[in-house]
Design an enzyme around this catalytic site. Structure first.
Site, short mmCIF file in Angstrom:
data_model
loop_
_atom_site.label_atom_id
_atom_site.label_comp_id
_atom_site.label_asym_id
_atom_site.label_seq_id
_atom_site.Cartn_x
_atom_site.Cartn_y
_atom_site.Cartn_z
N ASP A 1 -6.90 0.33 12.70
CA ASP A 1 -7.73 -0.17 12.50
C ASP A 1 -8.69 -0.35 13.57
O ASP A 1 -9.95 -0.82 13.32
CB ASP A 1 -7.16 -1.64 11.04
CG ASP A 1 -6.53 -1.19 10.62
OD1 ASP A 1 -5.40 -0.96 10.07
OD2 ASP A 1 -7.74 -1.31 9.24
N GLN B 1 1.13 -1.06 0.14
CA GLN B 1 0.11 -0.02 -0.11
C GLN B 1 0.47 1.23 0.35
O GLN B 1 0.14 2.20 -0.35
CB GLN B 1 -1.20 -0.11 0.88
CG GLN B 1 -1.90 -1.17 1.21
CD GLN B 1 -1.84 -2.30 2.38
OE1 GLN B 1 -0.27 -2.55 1.50
NE2 GLN B 1 -2.34 -2.50 2.19
N ASN C 1 -2.78 -2.07 13.70
CA ASN C 1 -2.61 -1.21 12.49
C ASN C 1 -1.95 -2.25 11.81
O ASN C 1 -1.67 -3.65 11.81
CB ASN C 1 -1.52 -0.19 12.94
CG ASN C 1 -1.23 0.44 10.98
OD1 ASN C 1 -3.06 0.89 10.80
ND2 ASN C 1 -0.52 1.11 11.23
O1 MRU Z 1 -5.00 -4.34 5.01
P1 MRU Z 1 -5.48 -2.13 4.74
O2 MRU Z 1 -4.94 -1.63 3.30
O3 MRU Z 1 -7.11 -1.81 4.67
O4 MRU Z 1 -4.87 -1.89 6.20
C1 MRU Z 1 -5.29 -0.85 6.28
C2 MRU Z 1 -4.30 0.31 7.42
O5 MRU Z 1 -3.69 -0.54 8.13
C3 MRU Z 1 -4.51 1.92 7.56
O6 MRU Z 1 -3.30 1.88 7.86
C4 MRU Z 1 -5.77 2.30 8.37
O7 MRU Z 1 -7.49 0.79 7.96
C5 MRU Z 1 -5.66 2.88 8.57
S1 MRU Z 1 -6.36 3.99 7.81
C6 MRU Z 1 -6.80 5.75 7.50
#
Ligand code: MRU
Length: 348
Positions: free
Chosen positions: A238, A197, A248
């Site tokens: 999260d 990401q 997270n």
């Molecule tokens: O697996 P993902 O891409 O959904 O994980 C996202 C994260 O861990 C982010 O840091 C979290 O959701 C915060 S987004 C503002």
């Protein structure tokens, strides 16, 4: 300014920017059924806790529309099933269950007897969740900006930007705000294995905003921190437990340990919808395990021998004692988090 909308609801359809294809292609996926929405969450067409929450809220509306041949009473009862289908799509980000719960509760308050009006009533709440998220992210950016000084070099992990939320972002919203207000900052973005990401999404957003940024592999962070090249770390969340323990993206915990070792402030930025006041600490957070293909393949190409055992947790939990402060739309919260997160708890 970002010129895209990660999530848009119109005429009972949800259009999502397909985050699987970025940054190479800017394509959109339209969800017309509940199954389309759960697929989009599971397969990470849409990802990031607040974005998942807003998507799930509209998923509740789409699920209701799809069942509008039912009687109003039957549909009202069926809303719980729609909620379960959405909740099961990804387990860690509490924003998902928070949003579906809010939608169910709102639906229970409908006093009329018209099915179409009931659906409009639900849509009103999904819109409220959507617009609030944008507003809250703006506020997180402004509060978080008080922690940032000119010449800061900031490390961030995963993607917490306008793609991961309805607009602006959380941790990336703070960075965006600092840059917009003229502070001379630069960013190191972790690649963020295995879904990358950071490389695919954060790098794309930072470049669109012309914020000076450098992409690193996750394992380069420790050396940069030790060498004094990073003076602040800011990440998203999260799920935050009542005591401040924070789930997270996998790798966040490791960063927090290094930050503590070298005395680098470690900030978490998230809306209060990410705080799970029902749980005491991080032990109660379910960590999603994802497909081994995310580790053994890069794109379509296999990089590991067939048959190797793989362990692929998508998140980890950073203990509250490694966190310097949590930035919410209600202000910057410092330890002791147990007491101070309670003080900013939104009324039900
Ligand atoms: O697996 P993902 O891409 O959904 O994980 C996202 C994260 O861990 C982010 O840091 C979290 O959701 C915060 S987004 C503002």
């Amino acid at each position: 300014m970002h010129t895209f909308k990660a999530i848009e609801f119109s005429k009972n359809q949800l259009t999502l920017i397909d985050q699987r294809a970025l940054p190479l292609e800017e394509t959109y996926l339209t969800c017309k059924t509940l199954e389309d929405v759960t697929f989009a969450i599971k397969d990470m067409v849409v990802r990031g806790a607040p974005a998942i929450g807003a998507t799930a809220a509209y998923g509740m509306v789409i699920g209701a529309v799809q069942n509008s041949d039912m009687t109003l009473d039957a549909l009202r009862e069926h809303m719980d099933k729609i909620k379960v289908a959405l909740d099961q799509s990804r387990p860690t980000a509490v924003n998902l269950q928070w949003a579906t719960e809010r939608m169910v509760k709102h639906g229970q308050q409908y006093k009329g007897n018209q099915l179409s009006e009931f659906i409009e009533f639900l849509k009103g709440e999904a819109d409220a969740i959507y617009y609030e998220d944008a507003e809250f992210c703006k506020a997180i950016g402004e509060h978080g900006n008080t922690l940032i000084e000119s010449n800061d070099v900031i490390l961030t992990h995963c993607n917490t930007g306008a793609l991961a939320t309805v607009a602006y972002g959380t941790a990336l919203g703070v960075i965006r705000e600092a840059h917009k207000t003229g502070k001379n900052i630069s960013v190191y973005a972790d690649e963020t294995r295995p879904r990358q990401q950071g490389a695919k999404l954060t790098a794309w957003e930072l470049m669109k905003e012309e914020i000076p940024a450098t992409l690193i592999v996750d394992s380069a962070a420790a050396t940069l921190i030790r060498d004094g090249k990073i003076n602040k770390i800011i990440v998203g969340a999260d799920r935050i437990a009542s005591n401040g323990d924070t789930a997270n993206k996998i790798g966040t915990f490791m960063l927090s340990v290094i930050a503590k070792q070298y005395d680098v402030p470690f900030y978490v930025a998230a809306p209060t919808s990410t705080i799970d006041y029902e749980i005491q600490n991080g032990d109660a957070i379910e960590i999603e395990l994802r497909s081994e293909d995310e580790v053994t393949l890069i794109g379509e190409e296999r990089i590991a021998p067939k048959g190797i055992a793989v362990y692929n947790p998508a998140f980890d939990v950073t203990p509250c004692e490694n966190i310097t402060a949590i930035v919410t739309e209600r202000g910057v919260v410092y330890p002791p988090f147990g007491k101070n997160l309670k003080r900013i708890r939104p009324e039900e």
